[in-house]
Design a protein around this motif. Sequence first.
Motif, short mmCIF file in Angstrom:
data_model
loop_
_atom_site.label_atom_id
_atom_site.label_comp_id
_atom_site.label_asym_id
_atom_site.label_seq_id
_atom_site.Cartn_x
_atom_site.Cartn_y
_atom_site.Cartn_z
N CYS A 56 0.83 -1.21 0.00
CA CYS A 56 0.00 0.00 0.00
C CYS A 56 0.87 1.26 0.00
O CYS A 56 0.62 2.21 -0.75
CB CYS A 56 -0.93 0.01 1.22
N GLU A 57 1.89 1.25 0.83
CA GLU A 57 2.82 2.39 0.89
C GLU A 57 3.49 2.60 -0.47
O GLU A 57 3.65 3.73 -0.93
CB GLU A 57 3.88 2.16 1.96
N ARG A 58 3.85 1.49 -1.09
CA ARG A 58 4.56 1.54 -2.39
C ARG A 58 3.74 2.24 -3.48
O ARG A 58 4.28 2.97 -4.32
CB ARG A 58 4.90 0.10 -2.79
N VAL A 59 2.42 2.03 -3.49
CA VAL A 59 1.58 2.61 -4.55
C VAL A 59 0.89 3.90 -4.14
O VAL A 59 0.18 4.51 -4.94
CB VAL A 59 0.53 1.59 -5.06
N GLY A 60 1.08 4.31 -2.88
CA GLY A 60 0.48 5.57 -2.43
C GLY A 60 -0.88 5.44 -1.79
O GLY A 60 -1.59 6.43 -1.58
N PHE A 61 -1.29 4.20 -1.45
CA PHE A 61 -2.55 3.98 -0.73
C PHE A 61 -2.35 4.32 0.74
O PHE A 61 -1.25 4.25 1.27
CB PHE A 61 -2.98 2.51 -0.80
N LYS A 62 -3.45 4.62 1.40
CA LYS A 62 -3.46 4.66 2.85
C LYS A 62 -3.81 3.25 3.34
O LYS A 62 -4.62 2.56 2.72
CB LYS A 62 -4.49 5.67 3.37
N SER A 63 -3.20 2.82 4.42
CA SER A 63 -3.50 1.48 4.95
C SER A 63 -3.64 1.52 6.46
O SER A 63 -3.03 2.35 7.13
CB SER A 63 -2.41 0.48 4.56
N THR A 64 -4.47 0.63 6.96
CA THR A 64 -4.67 0.50 8.40
C THR A 64 -4.63 -0.98 8.76
O THR A 64 -5.33 -1.78 8.13
CB THR A 64 -6.04 1.08 8.83
N MET A 65 -3.79 -1.34 9.72
CA MET A 65 -3.76 -2.72 10.20
C MET A 65 -4.39 -2.76 11.58
O MET A 65 -3.98 -2.02 12.47
CB MET A 65 -2.35 -3.29 10.23
N ILE A 66 -5.39 -3.62 11.72
CA ILE A 66 -6.11 -3.76 13.00
C ILE A 66 -5.76 -5.12 13.59
O ILE A 66 -6.16 -6.16 13.03
CB ILE A 66 -7.63 -3.62 12.80
N ARG A 67 -5.03 -5.12 14.68
CA ARG A 67 -4.63 -6.38 15.32
C ARG A 67 -5.53 -6.66 16.51
O ARG A 67 -5.75 -5.79 17.36
CB ARG A 67 -3.17 -6.34 15.74
N MET A 68 -6.05 -7.88 16.57
CA MET A 68 -6.90 -8.30 17.67
C MET A 68 -6.31 -9.57 18.27
O MET A 68 -5.69 -10.37 17.56
CB MET A 68 -8.33 -8.53 17.18
N SER A 69 -6.51 -9.77 19.56
CA SER A 69 -5.87 -10.91 20.24
C SER A 69 -6.52 -12.23 19.82
O SER A 69 -7.64 -12.27 19.32
CB SER A 69 -5.98 -10.74 21.75
N SER A 70 -5.78 -13.30 20.07
CA SER A 70 -6.26 -14.64 19.72
C SER A 70 -7.48 -15.05 20.55
O SER A 70 -8.18 -16.00 20.20
CB SER A 70 -5.14 -15.67 19.89
N THR A 71 -7.72 -14.33 21.64
CA THR A 71 -8.88 -14.64 22.49
C THR A 71 -10.11 -13.80 22.12
O THR A 71 -11.14 -13.87 22.79
CB THR A 71 -8.54 -14.39 23.97
N THR A 72 -9.99 -13.02 21.05
CA THR A 72 -11.12 -12.19 20.60
C THR A 72 -12.36 -13.06 20.37
O THR A 72 -12.27 -14.13 19.77
CB THR A 72 -10.76 -11.47 19.28
N SER A 73 -13.49 -12.61 20.86
CA SER A 73 -14.73 -13.36 20.66
C SER A 73 -15.30 -13.08 19.28
O SER A 73 -14.95 -12.09 18.62
CB SER A 73 -15.77 -12.99 21.72
N GLU A 74 -16.19 -13.96 18.86
CA GLU A 74 -16.82 -13.79 17.55
C GLU A 74 -17.58 -12.47 17.48
O GLU A 74 -17.48 -11.73 16.48
CB GLU A 74 -17.77 -14.96 17.29
N ILE A 75 -18.31 -12.14 18.53
CA ILE A 75 -19.12 -10.91 18.52
C ILE A 75 -18.24 -9.67 18.46
O ILE A 75 -18.57 -8.67 17.80
CB ILE A 75 -20.10 -10.86 19.73
N GLU A 76 -17.07 -9.72 19.12
CA GLU A 76 -16.14 -8.58 19.07
C GLU A 76 -15.63 -8.37 17.65
O GLU A 76 -15.54 -7.22 17.18
CB GLU A 76 -14.96 -8.83 20.02
N LEU A 77 -15.31 -9.46 16.96
CA LEU A 77 -14.83 -9.35 15.59
C LEU A 77 -15.94 -8.86 14.66
O LEU A 77 -15.71 -7.99 13.80
CB LEU A 77 -14.28 -10.69 15.09
N LEU A 78 -17.15 -9.39 14.83
CA LEU A 78 -18.27 -8.95 13.99
C LEU A 78 -18.57 -7.47 14.21
O LEU A 78 -18.90 -6.76 13.24
CB LEU A 78 -19.51 -9.80 14.28
N ASP A 79 -18.44 -7.01 15.44
CA ASP A 79 -18.65 -5.58 15.73
C ASP A 79 -17.60 -4.73 15.02
O ASP A 79 -17.91 -3.65 14.48
CB ASP A 79 -18.58 -5.31 17.24
N LYS A 80 -16.35 -5.20 15.01
CA LYS A 80 -15.27 -4.47 14.34
C LYS A 80 -15.52 -4.42 12.82
O LYS A 80 -15.32 -3.38 12.17
CB LYS A 80 -13.92 -5.13 14.64
N ILE A 81 -15.98 -5.53 12.26
CA ILE A 81 -16.29 -5.58 10.83
C ILE A 81 -17.42 -4.59 10.49
O ILE A 81 -17.35 -3.87 9.49
CB ILE A 81 -16.66 -7.01 10.40
#
Length: 293
Positions: A56-81
């Motif tokens: 993304c940096e190479r082509v001039g895009f903006k990028s965001t990486m969202i890291r969540m823990s391995s214990t993240t619940s399904e509902i937490e991930l669905l809320d983030k989506i």
Amino acid sequence: MIILDGKKVSNDIKNEITAQVEKMKARGEKVPHLAAVIVGNDGASLTYVNSKVKACERVGFKSTMIRMSSTTSEIELLDKIQELNEDDNIDGFIVQLPLPKQIDTQKVLLTVNPDKDVDGFHPTNFGKMALDMSTFIPATPFGILELLERYGVETDGKHTVIIGRSHIVGRPMSILMGRKGFPGNSTVTLTHSHTKNITQITSQADIIISALGVPGFLKAEMVKDDAVIIDVGITRVPDETTEKGYYITGDVDFENVSKKASYITPVPGGVGPMTIAMLLKNTLLARERHLLR
């Protein structure tokens, strides 16, 4: 024998995208923004997502990486989506697979807004692809099509054999290679773990696309002279003699099969780099569609 150089072609595509982004900037438009969600600490997944951020940096895009823990619940991930679905600053996003066992992957993929599904995994986008409608094509199949097109590999009337029936590569490739147009118009045989006499089938193929994930599976005796070989497999094989402790290999016995092939992709440096390039291309497409909404 001609090497289908995915590293070179992917760089060409990135240069083309960079030029388009510069034109967007010149018009005062917001540049494309890709987000990636990664759950857990899988080494291969982290490496892959980091490479997407760098691309993304190479082509001039903006990028965001969202890291969540391995214990993240399904509902937490669905809320983030859902949060990403509603964020107008995000043009497209991916949820890196595999996910921890407590999370239903299908439920996650269904929650992604199809208009932001730059991975092309949502059933809406898969269905549009099957109907030959404009949509996001999964990045790896999209990359294979681009390689075939840019090298002018003839597909019309050819017999294409696909090894592996995954939703990510095998199944979409079976649809895309049989569609009207170029690349396409080939007669497709989809093989898998329950296929009988696979050597008999592959030895009749003009084009073989292997996405099995079994190192060295495709041997020279399984391939006819002048066949086109697309190796999608990528496996880390432990090797204490190397600095990393492993080496990367594909599904194809490259040394021997390459002596018979007319075109062949190497591993690494073939399909792999194309996957990230086409993810960028899908993100650019998402941005362009966003401007029309």
